[in-house]
Scaffold this motif. Structure first.
Motif, PDB file in Angstrom:
ATOM      1  N   LEU A  27       0.829  -1.214   0.000  1.00  0.00           N
ATOM      2  CA  LEU A  27       0.000   0.000   0.000  1.00  0.00           C
ATOM      3  C   LEU A  27       0.862   1.263   0.000  1.00  0.00           C
ATOM      4  O   LEU A  27       0.616   2.210  -0.748  1.00  0.00           O
ATOM      5  CB  LEU A  27      -0.926   0.009   1.216  1.00  0.00           C
ATOM      6  CG  LEU A  27      -2.065  -1.023   1.198  1.00  0.00           C
ATOM      7  CD1 LEU A  27      -2.830  -0.986   2.520  1.00  0.00           C
ATOM      8  CD2 LEU A  27      -3.008  -0.734   0.030  1.00  0.00           C
ATOM      9  N   ILE A  28       1.864   1.231   0.858  1.00  0.00           N
ATOM     10  CA  ILE A  28       2.741   2.398   1.001  1.00  0.00           C
ATOM     11  C   ILE A  28       3.434   2.737  -0.324  1.00  0.00           C
ATOM     12  O   ILE A  28       3.483   3.903  -0.740  1.00  0.00           O
ATOM     13  CB  ILE A  28       3.817   2.135   2.086  1.00  0.00           C
ATOM     14  CG1 ILE A  28       3.188   2.057   3.471  1.00  0.00           C
ATOM     15  CG2 ILE A  28       4.925   3.197   2.042  1.00  0.00           C
ATOM     16  CD1 ILE A  28       2.700   3.364   4.023  1.00  0.00           C
ATOM     17  N   SER A  29       3.947   1.709  -0.986  1.00  0.00           N
ATOM     18  CA  SER A  29       4.752   2.023  -2.170  1.00  0.00           C
ATOM     19  C   SER A  29       3.905   2.277  -3.415  1.00  0.00           C
ATOM     20  O   SER A  29       4.411   2.776  -4.420  1.00  0.00           O
ATOM     21  CB  SER A  29       5.799   0.936  -2.427  1.00  0.00           C
ATOM     22  OG  SER A  29       5.167  -0.312  -2.543  1.00  0.00           O
ATOM     23  N   ASN A  30       2.624   1.969  -3.341  1.00  0.00           N
ATOM     24  CA  ASN A  30       1.775   2.286  -4.491  1.00  0.00           C
ATOM     25  C   ASN A  30       1.090   3.636  -4.382  1.00  0.00           C
ATOM     26  O   ASN A  30       0.400   4.068  -5.298  1.00  0.00           O
ATOM     27  CB  ASN A  30       0.739   1.183  -4.704  1.00  0.00           C
ATOM     28  CG  ASN A  30       1.354  -0.005  -5.419  1.00  0.00           C
ATOM     29  OD1 ASN A  30       2.209   0.161  -6.281  1.00  0.00           O
ATOM     30  ND2 ASN A  30       0.947  -1.206  -5.041  1.00  0.00           N
ATOM     31  N   ASN A  31       1.259   4.291  -3.280  1.00  0.00           N
ATOM     32  CA  ASN A  31       0.688   5.624  -3.113  1.00  0.00           C
ATOM     33  C   ASN A  31       1.806   6.651  -3.300  1.00  0.00           C
ATOM     34  O   ASN A  31       2.761   6.679  -2.530  1.00  0.00           O
ATOM     35  CB  ASN A  31       0.083   5.725  -1.710  1.00  0.00           C
ATOM     36  CG  ASN A  31      -0.547   7.076  -1.455  1.00  0.00           C
ATOM     37  OD1 ASN A  31      -0.332   8.035  -2.208  1.00  0.00           O
ATOM     38  ND2 ASN A  31      -1.331   7.164  -0.395  1.00  0.00           N
TER      39      ASN A  31
END
Lengths: 317, 317
Positions: A27-31
Motif C-alpha cells: 500500500l505504502i509504495s503504491n501511493n
DNA sequence: CGACCTATTGATCGGACTCAAGGTTGGTGG
DNA sequence: CCACCAACCTTGAGTCCGATCAATAGGTCG
C-alpha cells in the motif's frame, strides 16, 4: 496515518493480524504520497526467503529479531541520511537561495580543478552568445559586467538583464532546451566561467533541493517580468526611467554602502532597459536634473537623495 | 567508471584487492554525481555483522553467496523500479508535459474521491482571488473561461493570461511562496477545482519528474514573457492587436478544427491583453475590417484567412 | 421596456519618436 | 604630449501615434 501525516520513516513488523507487513509495504509504495518514505522491516522472520521477499517488495532495510538496539538505531540513521540526501531539502535548514548558488559554485570549483570548466575572457562589446545559437554552457560571471538583450528591428533592442560578478546566466534556455532567443554582450572587460550543461543537468537531477530552489527562482522571475510588462504597457517613459534608475541603484548598491551611488552606463543601454528612444531618455534625465533630483557628470548619473526621488515619483505620477 | 558514465545500478563484491566494497560504497555515496545510483552488495560475507555494516553504509540491498540467480534478478528489478519511481523521469518515455498534467489530474481525482479537494462554481465577473491574498490552492479550471490580470491605476489592467478548461493556474505564487500579485476573474460561468497547496507540494517533492516538467514549463513561460516585453516596448498597437488576435485564434482552435474560428471576448478585455485603450483597440479592429482581414458581428470577431492575415502583418509592418 | 452595459465614432491633445545638427569626451597615434 | 577622430551625449524642430473626453448607437437583462 502515513497518508495524512508527515512521516520521516516507517519501521514495520511482518507478522501482524488482519494486514501483514507485506500488505503494508504494498500500500505504502503504491501511493505516490508515501512511496518515498524509507521503510524498514523489523521482524522475527529470519529466513533467507522472508528477507528476500521483503527486499524485493521495496523495503530499504530488513532487521531480524532478536536485534541489538544499536543495530536499529544505525539502520534508522543510515536511511534518514540517505533520504535526506535525496531530498536535499535546503529550506529546512533555512539557508535559502544562497546555498543553492554556493552549491552550483562548489561543483563549479570542482570542475575548475578538473579541466572541463573553462574560464573565458571577453573584451568590451564582445558577444558571449547570440540569438539562434544552441546553448552548451551555464555561464557564471566572475568579473565584469554583461548585458543580455533581445533584438527587435534594426537598432532596437531591449535589455533583459544586467549582470554583475557572481551572477549566473543562460539557464532558461538550458532548462527549456531551446536555442537562445537573446544575446549576451560584455559591457566591459569580463571573465566568464563556462560550466558544461551536462554538469548542470547532473546537479539538477541528483539534487532535489537545487531543483526546488530553481523552481522558486524561476517563478520569482516570472512575476518580475509580469510586473515589468504592466509598467511597460501603462507607465509613462518618465516613470519608467525613474524606476529603472532606482532599480539600478539598488542592484549595485549592495557592493558599496554609499547612500549616493553613481550609475555608469551608456545612454543607449539605459534607453534599451527602459524601452524607449535614446533621445527621449536623455530629455527625461535632463528634466530630472533641472528638478534637482539627479546629478549628471559626463556619462555618470548620481541620484542625489533616493528617498526624495522615490517620494517625488509617488507624488508626481 | 561510475563517475564518467551513466550508470543505472551497481552490484559490488566486498572482498576485493586494493579497495574493498566498503571503500567503494564510501566513495560512491560521497560523490553527489553517483550518490543516487542503487547499490547492491553481492558477497560471500554472510555474517549478520557484515550485512549490518553494508546496509549501514548505505547499500540498498545485500545478497550473500551462494545465491540463486532469480534472487539477484529480482533484487535488481526491485531497485531499478524504486530508483525509477524516485526520478520519475518522464522525458525518458517521451510523454512530455501532458503526462505531468495527467499526473496532477490523477492526484486531483484521488482527492476528489476523498473530500479534501473542493469544486467551486463561479458566476460571470466573480473573483477567484485578488491581489494581496495569500494563496492556499492550486486551481484547475474544469469548465468555463477565466482571466488573470494585474491592475495598474484606476481602471487600467493588463491581462496576464486567458484560461480555458484543463488549464492550471495560481501556481507561480505557490512556488514562490508570496501573496498573489494578480487577480483572477471568471469571464463566464466556471467550475474550478481547488487542490490544497499541501497536496501540490507533496507531489512536487515526491516526484522528481514532475518537478522537472515544472522547471521546463516555468522557463518557457519566462521566455514568452520576455518576448512579450520586447513587443510591448517597440511594436505599434496595430501590430500588437494583430498578434493578439492570432494568438487567441491558435489558443482556442485546438478545440474546434475550423479554419475560420471566431473570437468572443469583450473589447475591453482584448484591449487589456494588448495593453492599450479600448477606443484605440476598436479603431484598429475597424481598420482591419475595412481591409477585409477580419469580420465583426456584434462582439464576435472572425479572422477571414489566418495565413493571409499573417502575411499581411509581415509585409505591412 | 427602460436601465445599464458595451461598442463605435469624432475631435482634440500631448507624449514620445524621428531626423538633424551641434557639443563633449576619451582614446590613439604621431 | 598634443591633435584628431570616433563615439557618445545633448538639444531643437517637426510629426504622428495613441490616449482622453465626449457623445451616440446597439444590445441585453431583469
Amino acid at each position: 496515518m502515513a497518508n495524512s501525516n508527515t512521516v520521516d520513516l516507517i519501521i514495520c513488523d511482518i507478522m501482524m493480524p488482519v494486514l501483514d507487513g507485506y500488505g503494508v509495504i504494498h500500500l505504502i509504495s503504491n501511493n505516490p504520497k508515501t512511496a518515498l518514505i524509507p521503510f524498514i522491516f523489523l521482524t522475527a522472520k529470519s529466513e533467507r526467503n522472508d528477507f528476500r521477499k521483503g527486499m524485493e517488495m521495496g523495503a530499504d532495510d530488513y532487521i531480524s529479531k532478536p536485534f541489538d538496539d544499536i543495530e536499529l538505531l544505525k539502520a534508522v540513521e543510515s536511511r534518514l541520511k540517505k533520504s535526506e540526501q535525496l531530498k536535499g531539502d535546503y529550506t529546512r535548514d533555512e539557508k535559502g537561495i544562497n546555498t543553492f548558488l554556493d552549491d552550483v559554485k562548489s561543483i563549479q570549483e570542482l570542475k575548475n580543478l578538473s579541466e572541463t570548466a573553462k574560464v573565458k575572457n571577453y573584451k568590451k562589446k564582445e558577444l558571449i552568445y547570440t540569438e539562434g545559437n544552441n546553448p552548451n554552457y551555464l555561464y557564471l560571471l566572475q568579473k565584469g559586467k554583461i548585458k543580455t538583450f533581445r533584438a527587435h528591428e534594426y537598432g532596437k533592442e531591449l535589455i533583459i538583464s544586467l549582470l554583475k560578478a557572481g551572477d549566473f546566466f543562460g539557464y532558461t534556455v538550458l532548462l527549456d532546451e531551446t536555442p537562445y532567443n537573446e544575446s549576451a554582450e560584455a559591457l566591459e572587460e569580463s571573465s566568464v566561467v563556462m560550466i558544461p550543461k551536462e554538469d548542470f543537468y547532473a546537479l539538477l537531477n541528483n539534487n532535489h533541493g537545487v531543483m526546488k530552489q530553481f523552481v522558486k527562482l524561476l517563478s520569482n522571475e516570472i512575476q518580475e517580468k509580469e510586473e515589468q510588462l504592466l509598467k511597460m504597457a501603462y507607465s509613462s517613459v518618465k516613470k519608467r526611467v525613474a524606476e529603472a534608475l532606482i532599480k539600478l541603484q539598488k542592484q549595485y548598491q549592495q557592493n558599496s554602502k554609499d547612500a549616493s551611488f553613481n550609475i555608469s552606463i551608456s545612454r543607449e543601454d539605459l534607453a534599451n532597459i527602459v524601452g524607449t528612444a535614446t533621445e527621449s531618455l536623455i530629455r527625461t534625465l535632463s528634466d530630472f536634473k533641472h528638478e534637482g533630483l539627479i546629478e549628471i557628470k559626463g556619462s555618470n548619473i548620481t541620484i542625489v537623495d533616493i528617498n526624495k526621488f522615490e517620494a517625488y515619483i509617488k507624488k508626481y505620477f
